[in-house]
Design an enzyme around this catalytic site. Structure first.
Site, short mmCIF file in Angstrom:
data_model
loop_
_atom_site.label_atom_id
_atom_site.label_comp_id
_atom_site.label_asym_id
_atom_site.label_seq_id
_atom_site.Cartn_x
_atom_site.Cartn_y
_atom_site.Cartn_z
CD GLU A 121 25.65 21.22 22.14
OE1 GLU A 121 26.50 21.67 21.31
OE2 GLU A 121 24.85 20.34 21.87
CB CYS A 174 26.97 19.24 18.22
SG CYS A 174 25.77 18.61 19.42
#
Length: 536
Positions: free
Chosen positions: A241, A275
């Protein structure tokens, strides 16, 4: 100083006050190798338990988190810089919900799945899918959500029957130690869970050298690419990720009050260090001016400072390095023509890592602030002529983690959402799907590989094993087994002709050819009267 070390220890410093708040002993590559070896030994017995038995061992987690919620929120706030309310809402509470959800659902997620026969001719072959744990899972977690991100991954890995080696971020080692205390409170086999502290650049290579069976990494795109290259040498599977540059699309019929509030929370909580947070906003021109005016008012009202009495909205940035990166992007955008339309006021005379939250207008896609991940308290806002243009701009990125569409028309919202190249798209909300334990998390393009969370994330913790039984009684050999001959060839071709041949005659001929060789299935010897050139 970010991530200082002293005599084999990481010195933990509060981003809000600059004061030392603790220390964490450093580990070596040899320590990692030993942890993997001990984990492999513990995992064998752990995997032998049923999923329900493993869930029973992990079930106390939610109650433990609840009992220690204030302590955990305080530790996260001191170590990361976010407010205690933010720590509770975005980290501790989601972790408690996730632990409960996965313990209740793990057995269903991991149970064997029977497969329906794909064709009548192979109906005697009964197949099922089994989920097999990898063995030892390595997890390298980030500093922006130092508790919630690794916590769910550890729980899923353990429930799936794996051992876990966790490397918490050097910048938030006190949180890593808090996770260690959490799992130490459970009745787990010794060595099944280990927390490791080592510099970020050394951790990935150390994990791979030690022989972890799968690696989960959350962090930057460049580091993810380097880990992928290293993992290729041993074909170690990865889940990556790697961040995002997430768009928010505001339609002409959007509830502007909710959209503004959503942009402020989704883009600026945790000081924008998310994020999956809002970074760039595309607003239909018909509502652009009122949206920007309301957004500016909301940002100017944000209170920034040290969280002593829950009376601040934003805390401190976690690292000086990240503050500098944000300032560079803002300065470059302003030099290229962007305008700081609104900003909040950081506290005066404080030595902490505080910076203003800002709204930028006059931005475009020639600017890094609209093309690259900013990871700070900055919102860039652009007007669009229509929502087709908004979608095109949203997709004009090599990242694709999350996005959001804001509209009162649910059908139109989903239509637009399906056109956006992102792993998660929310309608009239943003970012918080990471806190929904049932929803998978991960992105498209360079935002990463694989998924965490939900049934999909649980599946990432296991390998697929297919088990096939032959249940037809009396069968001595399959049609295609030896010995071969022209009749066998014609019979096998007859299966295709009977099923797919054109015309009744062709299909009947195929049936006859098949019927001729069926008796051989019930014999183990060559039938009498069969020549060597025409064996059935």
């Amino acid at each position: 100083m970010d991530d200082p070390t002293d005599a084999g220890q990481t010195v933990c410093v509060s981003p809000a006050t600059g004061e030392e708040i603790g220390r964490s002993a450093l580990n070596t590559v040899a320590d990692v190798c030993g942890a993997v070896e001990r984990g492999r030994t513990a995992q064998a017995a752990w995997a032998a338990l049923t999923v329900k038995e493993r869930a029973k061992r992990l079930k106390p987690l939610s109650a433990w988190l609840t009992a220690h919620a204030d302590e955990l929120a305080g530790t996260i706030s001191k170590d990361n810089g976010k407010t205690r309310t933010d720590a509770l809402a975005a980290e501790v509470l989601p972790a408690a919900l996730a632990a409960d959800f996965y313990c209740r659902k793990a057995n269903g997620f991991l149970k064997d799945r029977r497969l329906m026969p794909g064709t009548l001719f192979m109906a005697s072959k009964a197949a099922k899918i089994a989920r097999v744990p990898y063995g030892v899972i390595g997890i390298i977690s980030p500093w922006n959500y130092p508790f919630a991100i690794p916590f769910s991954e550890v729980v899923m890995a353990l429930l799936a029957g794996n051992a876990v080696i966790l490397k918490a971020a050097s910048e938030t080692q006190l949180v890593g130690r808090a996770i260690e205390r959490c799992f130490s409170a459970l009745a787990l086999p010794a060595g099944l869970f280990t927390h490791i502290n080592m510099p970020g650049g050394a951790a990935g290579p150390a994990f791979l050298e030690a022989g972890v069976d799968k690696l989960f990494f959350t962090g930057s795109v460049p580091v993810g690419k380097r880990l992928m290259a290293l993992a290729a040498e041993t074909l170690t599977p990865l889940v990556l990720e790697l961040g995002g540059n997430d768009p928010m699309l505001v339609c002409p019929d959007a509830d502007l009050q909710r959209a503004v509030a959503g942009a402020v929370w989704g883009g600026l909580q945790n000081c924008g260090q998310s994020c999956g947070g809002v970074e760039r906003i595309y607003v239909h021109r018909s509502v652009y001016e009122p949206f920007v005016a309301a957004l500016g008012d909301a940002v100017r009202r944000l209170r920034i400072g040290v969280d002593t009495d829950h009376q601040v909205d934003l805390g401190a940035m976690t690292t000086v390095k990240q503050m500098q990166a944000v300032e560079q992007q803002v300065a470059a955008a302003v030099a290229a023509g962007a305008v700081v339309a609104a900003q909040s006021d950081p506290p005066a005379g404080n030595r902490g890592n505080f910076m203003p939250a800002r709204v930028l207008t006059g931005v475009d896609h020639t600017m890094a602030i609209m093309r690259e991940e900013t990871f700070g308290p900055v919102l860039g806002v652009m007007a669009v002529e229509d929502m087709a243009q908004a979608v095109a701009l949203a997709n004009d990125s090599d990242l694709g983690l999350t996005a959001s569409v804001w509209t009162r028309d649910a059908r139109e919202g989903e239509r637009l959402a399906r056109q956006i190249r992102a792993g998660v798209v929310m309608i009239n909300d943003h970012l918080m799907s990471h806190g929904l334990p049932e929803t998978p998390w991960g992105g498209f393009k360079q935002s990463g590989l694989g998924r965490t969370h939900g049934a999909v994330g649980m599946a990432e913790m296991t390998q697929v094993q297919c088990l096939v039984h032959d249940y037809l009684p009396g069968i001595r050999r399959n049609l295609w087994w030896h010995p071969h001959g022209p009749a066998v060839y014609r019979g096998l071709r007859g299966i295709m002709e009977m099923r797919y041949g054109r015309g009744v005659g062709k299909r009947m001929k195929g049936l006859a050819s098949l019927a001729w060789i069926v008796p051989r299935m019930f014999t183990s010897d060559i039938p009498k009267g069969t020549t060597s050139t025409d064996r059935k």
